[in-house]
Motif scaffolding. Structure first.
Motif, short mmCIF file in Angstrom:
data_model
loop_
_atom_site.label_atom_id
_atom_site.label_comp_id
_atom_site.label_asym_id
_atom_site.label_seq_id
_atom_site.Cartn_x
_atom_site.Cartn_y
_atom_site.Cartn_z
N GLU A 1 0.73 -1.09 -0.09
CA GLU A 1 -0.17 0.07 0.06
C GLU A 1 0.88 1.13 -0.06
O GLU A 1 2.09 1.23 0.39
CB GLU A 1 -0.90 0.01 1.15
CG GLU A 1 -0.35 0.26 2.60
CD GLU A 1 0.39 -0.91 3.38
OE1 GLU A 1 0.58 -0.66 4.50
OE2 GLU A 1 0.59 -1.86 2.68
N THR A 2 0.31 2.38 -0.36
CA THR A 2 0.94 3.50 -0.57
C THR A 2 0.00 4.83 0.09
O THR A 2 -1.19 4.88 -0.37
CB THR A 2 1.33 4.17 -1.91
OG1 THR A 2 2.27 2.95 -2.43
CG2 THR A 2 2.38 5.33 -1.96
N PRO A 3 0.40 5.54 0.97
CA PRO A 3 1.57 5.48 1.81
C PRO A 3 1.53 3.98 2.88
O PRO A 3 0.41 3.54 2.80
CB PRO A 3 1.58 6.39 2.95
CG PRO A 3 0.41 6.81 2.85
CD PRO A 3 -0.36 6.61 1.55
N ARG A 4 2.58 3.55 3.28
CA ARG A 4 2.61 2.29 4.09
C ARG A 4 1.62 2.73 5.60
O ARG A 4 1.84 3.65 5.96
CB ARG A 4 3.71 1.74 4.59
CG ARG A 4 3.88 0.44 5.30
CD ARG A 4 5.17 0.09 5.54
NE ARG A 4 5.02 -1.13 6.23
CZ ARG A 4 5.97 -1.81 7.28
NH1 ARG A 4 6.74 -0.95 7.62
NH2 ARG A 4 5.93 -2.79 7.47
N ILE A 5 0.79 1.82 5.98
CA ILE A 5 -0.21 2.01 7.01
C ILE A 5 0.40 1.15 7.87
O ILE A 5 0.20 -0.23 7.69
CB ILE A 5 -1.55 1.98 6.61
CG1 ILE A 5 -1.86 3.11 5.39
CG2 ILE A 5 -2.58 2.13 7.87
CD1 ILE A 5 -1.62 4.53 5.85
N LEU A 6 0.46 1.38 9.14
CA LEU A 6 0.63 0.37 10.35
C LEU A 6 -0.63 0.38 11.29
O LEU A 6 -1.37 1.48 11.18
CB LEU A 6 1.66 0.85 11.17
CG LEU A 6 3.09 0.74 10.67
CD1 LEU A 6 4.33 1.30 11.67
CD2 LEU A 6 3.40 -0.50 10.04
#
Length: 307
Positions: free
Chosen positions: A273-278
């Motif tokens: 995914e963009t942006p990376r999601i935590l």
């Protein structure tokens, strides 16, 4: 001044000179000051010449753990470690993994954050483990001695928890009233938005967006932060999930722990995914309004860190 006192001062000065000399030598050689790290943590370590990494480890042999019927020796992955590697100039990078029982996780996390370390993940490595074991990944970048002191504080805090209770606890402190009768209005005031209600419970959801394989994904696809409340106004529980960019994680963690809300998982839900999601899962007990204020403070901290 007595001769004994003068001798004591000379000894202290000499120790300081030796420590400084060893730090300079380590920097010149492109290594970390292993002796200093061992001195601070009280743990012996090993050095990988190939990778220029010095690693200390601490086996969890203080509590008997069974996984799928097997009594787990530390050799099978029941060990905490912290690894140190030279970075830019005199700076050092530290990465580690900490084996924790459920009642140790949040005290250890607070100790790490208070010491200036980063907490980067929290999850399980086993199924059918008794008692449950979790692993908290930590990191840092800076002075080797300060990083080692942070690691030592984490390990000391774990020891304090076990010293107070030899066996891991089976529940968080506090009560949860049943059946649920949460008053929505005060919580909506705190969050500044309307929420959902069901059978005396209350939930608020805040969506965000990301892109996966050229497709925009958002709230309904699960990219959201939410908080759900059960119990009563005075004896409530909140659980939920924070969706965050990597740069927002530490601010949210610090805010949640400052409010006394427990972190129970830090991981990803997606790939590429963009942006990376935590995602950060949490659980708190107390007065419903106080819990809502704690979650709202973390939302504000997240927003501030994103600027």
């Amino acid at each position: 001044m007595s001769s004994l006192r003068r001798l004591s001062q000379v000894f202290v000065i000499s120790i300081g000179i030796c420590a400084t000399a060893s730090q300079v030598e380590a920097q010149q050689q492109g290594t970390v000051d292993a002796g200093r790290i061992e001195q601070i943590t009280g743990l012996k370590g090993t050095y990988s010449k190939q990778e220029k990494v010095f690693k200390i480890s601490k086996p969890r042999n203080d509590v008997k753990v069974q996984v799928d019927g097997l009594t787990m020796p530390p050799f099978m992955g029941l060990t905490s470690y912290a690894a140190f590697k030279p970075a830019q100039g005199s700076q050092v990078m530290m990465m580690g993994d900490t084996a924790l029982f459920e009642d140790e996780v949040n005290p250890a996390m607070s100790a790490a954050l208070d010491a200036g370390l980063e907490v980067t993940a929290l999850h399980n490595h086993f199924f059918f483990d008794q008692p449950k074991v979790y692993f908290m990944h930590i990191g840092g970048h800076g002075d080797a001695a300060k990083l080692a002191e942070g690691v030592k504080k984490v390990y000391d805090r774990i020891a304090e928890v076990r010293s107070a209770h030899a066996d891991p606890e089976s529940a968080f402190p506090g009560q949860i009233a049943n059946p649920s009768s949460i008053s929505p209005a005060p919580l909506e005031v705190v969050f500044g938005s309307k929420g959902q209600t069901s059978k005396g419970m209350f939930k608020v959801v805040v969506g965000r967006t990301a892109s996966m394989q050229g497709v925009t994904v958002g709230n309904e696809m699960g990219v959201n932060t939410w908080a759900a409340f059960a119990g009563t106004d005075d004896e409530a529980v909140v659980d939920g999930d924070f969706a965050m960019r990597e740069s927002e994680l530490q601010a949210v963690l610090k805010s949640m722990r400052a409010s006394g809300i427990n972190i129970v998982a830090i991981h990803q839900h997606m790939t590429d995914e963009t942006p990376r999601i935590l995602f950060l899962h949490y659980w708190g007990k107390g007065k419903a309004v106080d819990l809502a204020k704690g979650v709202k403070a973390a939302l504000d901290a997240q927003s501030a860190s994103a600027r």
